[in-house]
Design an enzyme around this catalytic site. Structure first.
Site, mmCIF file in Angstrom:
data_model
loop_
_atom_site.group_PDB
_atom_site.id
_atom_site.type_symbol
_atom_site.label_atom_id
_atom_site.label_comp_id
_atom_site.label_asym_id
_atom_site.label_seq_id
_atom_site.Cartn_x
_atom_site.Cartn_y
_atom_site.Cartn_z
ATOM 1 N N HIS A 69 -5.211 15.256 -7.967
ATOM 2 C CA HIS A 69 -5.553 13.873 -8.323
ATOM 3 C C HIS A 69 -4.823 13.391 -9.581
ATOM 4 O O HIS A 69 -4.536 12.198 -9.705
ATOM 5 C CB HIS A 69 -7.066 13.739 -8.507
ATOM 6 C CG HIS A 69 -7.817 13.781 -7.211
ATOM 7 N ND1 HIS A 69 -8.009 12.676 -6.427
ATOM 8 C CD2 HIS A 69 -8.408 14.812 -6.557
ATOM 9 C CE1 HIS A 69 -8.695 13.002 -5.349
ATOM 10 N NE2 HIS A 69 -8.951 14.293 -5.397
ATOM 11 N N ASN A 110 -2.723 13.188 -3.223
ATOM 12 C CA ASN A 110 -3.865 13.742 -3.952
ATOM 13 C C ASN A 110 -4.213 15.141 -3.457
ATOM 14 O O ASN A 110 -4.490 16.047 -4.248
ATOM 15 C CB ASN A 110 -5.084 12.831 -3.801
ATOM 16 C CG ASN A 110 -5.027 11.615 -4.709
ATOM 17 O OD1 ASN A 110 -4.398 11.649 -5.764
ATOM 18 N ND2 ASN A 110 -5.674 10.539 -4.301
ATOM 19 N N ASP A 156 -2.726 9.982 -9.887
ATOM 20 C CA ASP A 156 -2.816 8.989 -10.962
ATOM 21 C C ASP A 156 -1.432 8.703 -11.538
ATOM 22 O O ASP A 156 -1.091 7.545 -11.831
ATOM 23 C CB ASP A 156 -3.733 9.495 -12.075
ATOM 24 C CG ASP A 156 -5.187 9.577 -11.629
ATOM 25 O OD1 ASP A 156 -5.522 9.008 -10.571
ATOM 26 O OD2 ASP A 156 -5.978 10.218 -12.350
ATOM 27 N N ASP A 215 0.841 -1.188 0.000
ATOM 28 C CA ASP A 215 0.000 0.000 0.000
ATOM 29 C C ASP A 215 0.884 1.250 0.000
ATOM 30 O O ASP A 215 1.873 1.320 0.733
ATOM 31 C CB ASP A 215 -0.893 -0.011 1.248
ATOM 32 C CG ASP A 215 -1.923 1.101 1.236
ATOM 33 O OD1 ASP A 215 -2.985 0.908 0.636
ATOM 34 O OD2 ASP A 215 -1.660 2.168 1.827
ATOM 35 N N GLU A 268 -4.984 2.506 -3.805
ATOM 36 C CA GLU A 268 -3.520 2.559 -3.850
ATOM 37 C C GLU A 268 -2.895 1.278 -3.312
ATOM 38 O O GLU A 268 -1.723 1.247 -2.942
ATOM 39 C CB GLU A 268 -3.011 3.757 -3.043
ATOM 40 C CG GLU A 268 -3.263 3.709 -1.545
ATOM 41 C CD GLU A 268 -4.617 4.247 -1.138
ATOM 42 O OE1 GLU A 268 -4.756 4.617 0.039
ATOM 43 O OE2 GLU A 268 -5.530 4.299 -1.979
#
Length: 265
Positions: free
Chosen positions: A92, A87, A96, A79, A122
């Site tokens: 955001h 973010n 990505d 993770d 994630e």
């Protein structure tokens, strides 16, 4: 006459042969197209890694094979640490970009026989066939170091990324199922998160809880639905009872109505 009759038969035979060849080619092309569609359905559109459902299918297959041939098998749950902060701070689109870069780096560092998937949000999941837990932990540590040293930039801004890893292996009795093995790796991952992040932890068998002991209750508060869903699923897999709230006011109202004890927020 006979010659014309033979010529007609030969012409018809040739045309039928060409038609058969065309049909075979069309069938082969359609079959290949179907295979491509099936492959795309099993891929995460952003990272082009296997998606959650494909991971579960692959893990079930590998666990059955490991049980059949009595070979070792380990999995890693990983993770990205503080991904929500990426973010929030960078945007955001930067998040990505980080997901794509991290997935590419992880895949590049794995063996061809290993299978990596985007498990959700994630979180990533990795299947390591023919791998004991100790060797899986070494692999996880290599991945952790690789991510930590990765130079990640977006719009000329540097993004520091680290990851936490949880490792679990099939026990010698082979009694664990797919969900059980994932739960073990999740517990190891949670331990890594709980004790500081950016680290690798192996699953350690817990002592049995006293008879009748209740599950701890956790209140999860966040205004993003994807965060609520992801965290809730992870906590429930770890055996916690979960209450959710999307704002401080909603949490306050829930506390007033709550008859039992909430152990952690």
């Amino acid at each position: 006459d006979d010659n014309q009759y033979i010529e007609i038969i030969e012409t018809a035979r040739n045309e039928l042969s060409e038609l058969s060849t065309d049909l075979i080619d069309q069938t082969r092309t359609q079959s290949q197209d179907i295979d491509k569609i099936k492959l795309q359905l099993g891929l995460d559109s952003m990272t082009q890694l296997a998606n959650h459902d494909r991971f579960l299918e692959n893990l079930k297959h590998e666990m059955n094979r490991a049980s059949r041939y009595k070979t070792p098998l380990s999995i890693i749950m990983a993770d990205i640490d503080h991904f929500k902060s990426i973010n929030d701070f960078f945007g955001h689109l930067a998040g990505d970009h980080a997901l794509k870069c991290v997935s590419g780096q992880l895949k590049q560092m794995l063996r061809e026989s290993d299978q990596i998937a985007r498990y959700g949000g994630e979180e990533f999941a990795i299947i390591l066939p023919m791998t004991e837990q100790a060797d899986a932990l070494k692999a996880a540590e290599r991945l952790r170091q690789g991510i930590e040293s990765m130079k990640l930039t977006y719009n000329n801004r540097t993004i520091a990324v680290t990851m936490s890893f949880g490792v679990a292996a099939m026990e010698s009795d082979r009694a664990v199922d797919v969900e059980g093995l994932i739960r073990k790796a999740d517990e190891a991952l949670y331990e890594g998160k709980r004790t500081g992040r950016n680290k690798c932890c192996c699953y350690k068998k817990q002592d049995a809880s006293p008879t009748g002991a209740r599950s701890a209750t956790v209140m999860v508060i966040d205004d993003e639905e994807v965060v609520l869903v992801t965290v809730t699923k992870m906590l429930e897999r770890l055996g916690y009872a979960v209450n959710v709230a999307r704002s401080g006011q909603e949490a306050s109202d829930a506390f007033k109505k709550q008859t039992g004890k909430i152990d952690l927020v």
